[in-house]
Design a protein around this motif. Structure first.
Motif, PDB file in Angstrom:
ATOM      1  N   VAL A 245     -17.278  -2.649  24.535  1.00 43.71           N
ATOM      2  CA  VAL A 245     -17.775  -2.928  25.884  1.00 43.71           C
ATOM      3  C   VAL A 245     -16.702  -3.608  26.737  1.00 43.71           C
ATOM      4  CG1 VAL A 245     -19.491  -4.178  27.241  1.00 43.71           C
ATOM      5  CG2 VAL A 245     -20.166  -3.085  25.095  1.00 43.71           C
ATOM      6  N   VAL A 246     -16.071  -4.650  26.200  1.00 42.42           N
ATOM      7  CA  VAL A 246     -15.206  -5.494  27.032  1.00 42.42           C
ATOM      8  C   VAL A 246     -13.983  -4.742  27.538  1.00 42.42           C
ATOM      9  CG1 VAL A 246     -13.773  -7.575  27.072  1.00 42.42           C
ATOM     10  CG2 VAL A 246     -16.005  -7.632  25.975  1.00 42.42           C
ATOM     11  N   THR A 247     -13.316  -3.992  26.658  1.00 40.36           N
ATOM     12  CA  THR A 247     -12.134  -3.253  27.130  1.00 40.36           C
ATOM     13  C   THR A 247     -12.277  -1.754  26.851  1.00 40.36           C
ATOM     14  OG1 THR A 247     -11.004  -3.717  25.040  1.00 40.36           O
ATOM     15  CG2 THR A 247     -10.537  -5.210  26.859  1.00 40.36           C
ATOM     16  N   SER A 248     -13.515  -1.276  26.857  1.00 36.81           N
ATOM     17  CA  SER A 248     -13.814   0.137  26.601  1.00 36.81           C
ATOM     18  C   SER A 248     -13.130   0.642  25.329  1.00 36.81           C
ATOM     19  CB  SER A 248     -13.377   1.012  27.787  1.00 36.81           C
ATOM     20  OG  SER A 248     -13.876   0.478  28.978  1.00 36.81           O
ATOM     21  N   GLY A 249     -13.110  -0.188  24.323  1.00 41.96           N
ATOM     22  CA  GLY A 249     -12.546   0.228  23.041  1.00 41.96           C
ATOM     23  C   GLY A 249     -11.030   0.141  22.971  1.00 41.96           C
ATOM     24  N   ASN A 250     -10.416  -0.344  24.027  1.00 38.92           N
ATOM     25  CA  ASN A 250      -8.954  -0.465  24.039  1.00 38.92           C
ATOM     26  C   ASN A 250      -8.519  -1.726  23.266  1.00 38.92           C
ATOM     27  OD1 ASN A 250      -6.282  -1.002  24.666  1.00 38.92           O
ATOM     28  ND2 ASN A 250      -6.450  -0.120  26.732  1.00 38.92           N
ATOM     29  N   VAL A 251      -8.056  -1.503  22.032  1.00 37.83           N
ATOM     30  CA  VAL A 251      -7.716  -2.629  21.153  1.00 37.83           C
ATOM     31  C   VAL A 251      -6.516  -3.411  21.695  1.00 37.83           C
ATOM     32  CG1 VAL A 251      -7.021  -3.277  18.815  1.00 37.83           C
ATOM     33  CG2 VAL A 251      -8.685  -1.456  19.152  1.00 37.83           C
ATOM     34  N   ASP A 252      -5.550  -2.686  22.243  1.00 35.51           N
ATOM     35  CA  ASP A 252      -4.364  -3.340  22.818  1.00 35.51           C
ATOM     36  C   ASP A 252      -4.741  -4.339  23.902  1.00 35.51           C
ATOM     37  OD1 ASP A 252      -2.408  -2.305  21.350  1.00 35.51           O
ATOM     38  OD2 ASP A 252      -1.840  -0.706  22.751  1.00 35.51           O
ATOM     39  N   ALA A 253      -5.540  -3.844  24.847  1.00 35.67           N
ATOM     40  CA  ALA A 253      -5.927  -4.685  25.983  1.00 35.67           C
ATOM     41  C   ALA A 253      -6.732  -5.883  25.499  1.00 35.67           C
ATOM     42  CB  ALA A 253      -6.742  -3.869  26.984  1.00 35.67           C
ATOM     43  N   PHE A 254      -7.604  -5.643  24.537  1.00 36.36           N
ATOM     44  CA  PHE A 254      -8.443  -6.718  24.012  1.00 36.36           C
ATOM     45  C   PHE A 254      -7.574  -7.782  23.335  1.00 36.36           C
ATOM     46  CE2 PHE A 254     -11.347  -8.841  21.135  1.00 36.36           C
ATOM     47  CZ  PHE A 254     -12.541  -8.886  21.830  1.00 36.36           C
ATOM     48  N   ALA A 255      -6.623  -7.319  22.521  1.00 36.21           N
ATOM     49  CA  ALA A 255      -5.747  -8.244  21.797  1.00 36.21           C
ATOM     50  C   ALA A 255      -4.921  -9.069  22.781  1.00 36.21           C
ATOM     51  CB  ALA A 255      -4.835  -7.476  20.846  1.00 36.21           C
ATOM     52  N   ARG A 256      -4.440  -8.422  23.830  1.00 29.94           N
ATOM     53  CA  ARG A 256      -3.628  -9.130  24.819  1.00 29.94           C
ATOM     54  C   ARG A 256      -4.460 -10.199  25.518  1.00 29.94           C
ATOM     55  NH1 ARG A 256      -2.483  -5.264  28.501  1.00 29.94           N
ATOM     56  NH2 ARG A 256      -2.210  -3.725  26.871  1.00 29.94           N
ATOM     57  N   ARG A 257      -5.639  -9.795  25.942  1.00 30.77           N
ATOM     58  CA  ARG A 257      -6.521 -10.710  26.656  1.00 30.77           C
ATOM     59  C   ARG A 257      -6.857 -11.945  25.799  1.00 30.77           C
ATOM     60  NH1 ARG A 257      -9.075 -12.150  31.563  1.00 30.77           N
ATOM     61  NH2 ARG A 257     -10.715 -13.556  30.917  1.00 30.77           N
ATOM     62  N   ALA A 312     -15.537 -10.333  33.681  1.00 33.96           N
ATOM     63  CA  ALA A 312     -14.501 -11.357  33.848  1.00 33.96           C
ATOM     64  C   ALA A 312     -13.121 -10.756  33.619  1.00 33.96           C
ATOM     65  CB  ALA A 312     -14.747 -12.511  32.883  1.00 33.96           C
ATOM     66  N   VAL A 313     -13.015  -9.853  32.639  1.00 31.37           N
ATOM     67  CA  VAL A 313     -11.722  -9.236  32.358  1.00 31.37           C
ATOM     68  C   VAL A 313     -11.322  -8.336  33.520  1.00 31.37           C
ATOM     69  CG1 VAL A 313     -10.534  -7.580  30.856  1.00 31.37           C
ATOM     70  CG2 VAL A 313     -11.941  -9.385  29.854  1.00 31.37           C
ATOM     71  N   GLN A 314     -12.303  -7.601  34.057  1.00 29.62           N
ATOM     72  CA  GLN A 314     -11.994  -6.658  35.139  1.00 29.62           C
ATOM     73  C   GLN A 314     -11.574  -7.360  36.428  1.00 29.62           C
ATOM     74  OE1 GLN A 314     -15.495  -4.243  35.157  1.00 29.62           O
ATOM     75  NE2 GLN A 314     -14.526  -2.607  33.967  1.00 29.62           N
ATOM     76  N   HIS A 315     -12.396  -8.300  36.858  1.00 35.45           N
ATOM     77  CA  HIS A 315     -12.018  -9.014  38.084  1.00 35.45           C
ATOM     78  C   HIS A 315     -11.604 -10.414  37.687  1.00 35.45           C
ATOM     79  CE1 HIS A 315     -14.742  -5.932  39.654  1.00 35.45           C
ATOM     80  NE2 HIS A 315     -15.606  -6.401  38.786  1.00 35.45           N
ATOM     81  N   ASP A 316     -10.464 -10.514  37.078  1.00 31.07           N
ATOM     82  CA  ASP A 316      -9.995 -11.830  36.648  1.00 31.07           C
ATOM     83  C   ASP A 316     -10.068 -12.758  37.850  1.00 31.07           C
ATOM     84  OD1 ASP A 316      -7.219 -12.815  34.547  1.00 31.07           O
ATOM     85  OD2 ASP A 316      -9.306 -13.421  34.649  1.00 31.07           O
TER      86      ASP A 316
END
Ligand SMILES: [Zn+2]
Ligand SMILES: [Zn+2]
Length: 386
Positions: A245-257, A312-316
């Motif tokens: 849900v948070v990064t649409s399954g994008n592990v890279d983006a999630f890990a960075r965040r 929150a991730v989308q509109h930091d």
């Protein structure tokens, strides 16, 4: 009838649940014998495998030596050792919930690293408060966890050295007594606890320490509710749903965040390795999700948290306008008068801050007062003597 007193464990289902090693010390105290005698004479014969091994001097001279190695840190933690202690103690006391005084339920969910601390730690102010109010003096499980360095009630660092003999001690020793040094037997309630105060760096450290201690307290509080499900599968499924849900399954983006290593996150997602509690707390902190959400099998409760984190991730959020210290202090002192008093994170939220660092920076004393008042208003941790 039980062989030993059927002593009720303290605080099950709360952040301030008693530790198993502390329970043993309290049990020995109730029988007016040393922990060494209680374990050696009463508990060991009831265990399937030895609970303790005797040190060299004990083997040489059994009559007057008391040295034992209880692998004391393992008692409150995961694994075989804690199971043997629970078994023997439950047989002797006929108490049935002693597993909740350990971290055993989290075996296979979190890594052991950062879990149990090898030396005893305590809050001198808690000891003093309990004694003054005539409450039971005991050792919360929270104090035995390595990541917890702060008392969440008094906001002081946990002490680890006796102020009288200046020695650290094991979580369980031959002469352990609740509230007392196991070496010199002095009362530990009056240790001068260094109060964490100072500049913004210290405030940030304090904030992080407080976050960790409170989150781990929440974990301990839900333990009885988590029993009976495969916690490891629930956890892995929740973590996957969160990334989906948070990064649409994008592990890279999630890990960075979340500031965690990508390969590590991947191995937690597939379930091939278990995370350290510390890493999980970082993810929770970065996404503003309570750690308990990851452990409960309740998608309906979890979903809104995932979605909120996604937003929150989308509109930091933009950095809030800088307010003067006077403005912040005014908000703080007004909030301090409210009934019931709001939490510091609530006040920070009202000001558009993500954490309470800025509040501590402006007025640490007032913040401590508010935090103490808030905690008193919603949580009791005093267990009265019957
Ligand atoms: Zn305390
Ligand atoms: Zn001492």
């Amino acid at each position: 009838r039980s062989r030993l007193y059927a002593l009720e464990p303290i605080g099950i289902g709360t952040p301030f649940v008693e530790s198993l090693s502390g329970y043993i010390a309290r049990l020995a105290d109730a029988h007016a014998v040393s922990v060494g005698d209680l374990v050696g004479r009463e508990l060991s014969p009831l265990a399937s495998k030895p609970l303790i091994s005797f040190g060299p001097s004990m083997r040489r001279n059994r009559a007057n030596s008391h040295r034992f190695h209880a692998r004391a840190h393992a008692i409150n933690g995961f694994g075989e050792s804690s199971k043997r202690w629970i078994e023997a103690l439950e047989t002797a006391t006929l108490q049935k919930k002693l597993r909740f005084l350990t971290l055993s339920l989290f075996e296979g969910v979190f890594s052991r690293q950062g879990a149990s601390r090898h030396t005893r730690a305590w809050c001198p102010k808690c000891y003093d408060e309990w004694r003054t109010r005539g409450a039971i003096i005991y050792e919360p499980l929270l104090w035995s966890i390595d990541l917890v360095v702060l008392c969440t009630r008094h906001l002081v660092s946990l002490a680890r050295e006796c102020p009288h003999c200046h020695r650290p001690s094991k979580p369980l020793a031959v002469y352990s007594r609740p509230g007392h040094c196991s070496h010199c037997q002095h009362w530990l309630g009056d240790s001068p606890a260094p109060s964490p105060e100072g500049g913004p760096d210290v405030a940030r450290g304090l904030d992080a320490a407080l976050y960790r201690a409170e989150a781990i307290g929440e974990l301990l509080a839900i333990v009885p509710r988590l029993e009976g499900c495969s916690l490891h599968s629930v956890f892995t499924a929740n973590l996957r749903a969160c990334v989906d849900v948070v990064t649409s399954g994008n592990v890279d983006a999630f890990a960075r965040r979340c500031e965690v290593a990508r390969c590590r996150l991947l191995s937690h997602l597939t379930g091939s390795s278990v995370p350290m509690i510390d890493i999980m707390l970082r993810i929770c902190h970065r996404l503003d999700i309570p750690i308990t959400v990851f452990l409960e099998n309740d998608p309906r409760r979890a979903e809104p948290y995932w979605r909120q984190a996604r937003k929150a991730v989308q509109h930091d959020r933009n950095i809030p306008a800088r307010r003067s210290a006077e403005q912040v202090r005014l908000v703080l002192s007004t909030a301090a008068q409210e009934e019931p008093v709001p939490s510091l994170s609530e006040i920070a939220r009202r000001l558009g801050y993500k954490g309470s660092e800025r509040l501590y920076q402006v007025d640490p004393d007032l913040c401590k007062q508010i935090a103490a008042k808030y905690r008193q208003s919603c949580r009791s941790h005093l267990w009265k003597k019957p």
